[in-house]
Motif scaffolding. Structure first.
Motif, PDB file in Angstrom:
ATOM      1  N   THR A  20       1.003  -1.193   0.414  1.00 10.76           N
ATOM      2  CA  THR A  20      -0.212  -0.183  -0.591  1.00 10.76           C
ATOM      3  C   THR A  20       1.136   1.262  -0.069  1.00 10.76           C
ATOM      4  O   THR A  20       0.261   2.258  -0.847  1.00 10.76           O
ATOM      5  N   GLU A  21       1.869   1.309   0.278  1.00 15.45           N
ATOM      6  CA  GLU A  21       3.122   2.194   0.976  1.00 15.45           C
ATOM      7  C   GLU A  21       4.233   1.624   0.656  1.00 15.45           C
ATOM      8  O   GLU A  21       4.619   0.591   0.854  1.00 15.45           O
ATOM      9  N   ILE A  22       5.309   2.593   0.135  1.00 13.82           N
ATOM     10  CA  ILE A  22       6.419   2.071   0.103  1.00 13.82           C
ATOM     11  C   ILE A  22       7.177   1.895   1.619  1.00 13.82           C
ATOM     12  O   ILE A  22       7.967   0.915   1.089  1.00 13.82           O
ATOM     13  N   ASP A  23       7.194   2.117   2.355  1.00 18.12           N
ATOM     14  CA  ASP A  23       8.048   2.319   3.652  1.00 18.12           C
ATOM     15  C   ASP A  23       7.573   1.384   4.574  1.00 18.12           C
ATOM     16  O   ASP A  23       7.445   1.568   5.308  1.00 18.12           O
ATOM     17  N   ALA A  55      12.810  -8.707 -12.096  1.00 20.60           N
ATOM     18  CA  ALA A  55      11.445  -8.409 -13.150  1.00 20.60           C
ATOM     19  C   ALA A  55      10.455  -7.715 -12.448  1.00 20.60           C
ATOM     20  O   ALA A  55       9.784  -7.048 -13.494  1.00 20.60           O
ATOM     21  N   SER A  56      10.082  -7.499 -11.256  1.00 19.35           N
ATOM     22  CA  SER A  56       9.619  -6.406 -11.139  1.00 19.35           C
ATOM     23  C   SER A  56       9.705  -4.580 -10.580  1.00 19.35           C
ATOM     24  O   SER A  56       8.967  -4.265  -9.700  1.00 19.35           O
ATOM     25  N   VAL A  57      11.176  -4.709 -10.992  1.00 20.64           N
ATOM     26  CA  VAL A  57      11.878  -2.859 -10.442  1.00 20.64           C
ATOM     27  C   VAL A  57      11.216  -2.090 -10.919  1.00 20.64           C
ATOM     28  O   VAL A  57      10.991  -1.482 -10.770  1.00 20.64           O
ATOM     29  N   ASP A  58      10.283  -2.351 -12.302  1.00 18.22           N
ATOM     30  CA  ASP A  58       9.560  -0.913 -12.450  1.00 18.22           C
ATOM     31  C   ASP A  58       8.290  -0.581 -11.927  1.00 18.22           C
ATOM     32  O   ASP A  58       7.806   0.556 -11.777  1.00 18.22           O
ATOM     33  N   ASN A  59       8.307  -1.659 -11.365  1.00 19.04           N
ATOM     34  CA  ASN A  59       7.261  -1.483 -10.224  1.00 19.04           C
ATOM     35  C   ASN A  59       7.204  -0.979  -8.387  1.00 19.04           C
ATOM     36  O   ASN A  59       7.831  -2.032  -7.401  1.00 19.04           O
ATOM     37  N   ALA A  60       7.278   0.354  -8.130  1.00 15.95           N
ATOM     38  CA  ALA A  60       8.232   0.822  -6.509  1.00 15.95           C
ATOM     39  C   ALA A  60       6.830   0.075  -5.558  1.00 15.95           C
ATOM     40  O   ALA A  60       8.094  -0.273  -4.710  1.00 15.95           O
ATOM     41  N   HIS A  61       6.226  -0.903  -5.755  1.00 16.42           N
ATOM     42  CA  HIS A  61       5.150  -0.914  -4.569  1.00 16.42           C
ATOM     43  C   HIS A  61       5.031  -2.460  -4.979  1.00 16.42           C
ATOM     44  O   HIS A  61       5.048  -3.382  -3.620  1.00 16.42           O
ATOM     45  N   MET A  62       6.408  -3.196  -5.384  1.00 19.93           N
ATOM     46  CA  MET A  62       5.847  -5.050  -5.266  1.00 19.93           C
ATOM     47  C   MET A  62       7.711  -5.190  -4.804  1.00 19.93           C
ATOM     48  O   MET A  62       8.056  -4.473  -5.217  1.00 19.93           O
TER      49      MET A  62
END
Length: 79
Positions: A20-23, A55-62
């Motif tokens: 939900t949030e990066i942190d 593989a998911s590096v483009d999605n900062a929330h993943m």
């Protein structure tokens, strides 16, 4: 391979999902968690984790995680 020669089995779970949030470690949708698999040692779990994370590096929330299942199953073992 005899029982004495067999390497110790230290199970590791690799899973991930969108946060939900990066942190914070709170998943956006628990129904969409990606259960990558259970591995017999940390090295194999790390390889699976690294592949999914890259593989998911483009999605900062993943985010993907490695859970030391052996520590949950036998906490007194201390491994």
């Amino acid at each position: 391979m005899s029982e004495q020669e067999k390497p110790t089995q230290l199970l590791h779970l690799v899973f991930g999902g969108e946060l939900t949030e990066i942190d914070k470690v709170e998943f956006r949708d628990l129904d969409k968690l990606d259960i990558v698999g259970i591995y017999p040692n940390y090295a194999k779990a790390y390889d699976a984790w690294k592949s999914k994370a890259q593989a998911s590096v483009d999605n900062a929330h993943m985010r993907y995680f490695i859970v030391h299942m052996h520590k949950l199953l036998e906490p007194e073992a201390g491994n």
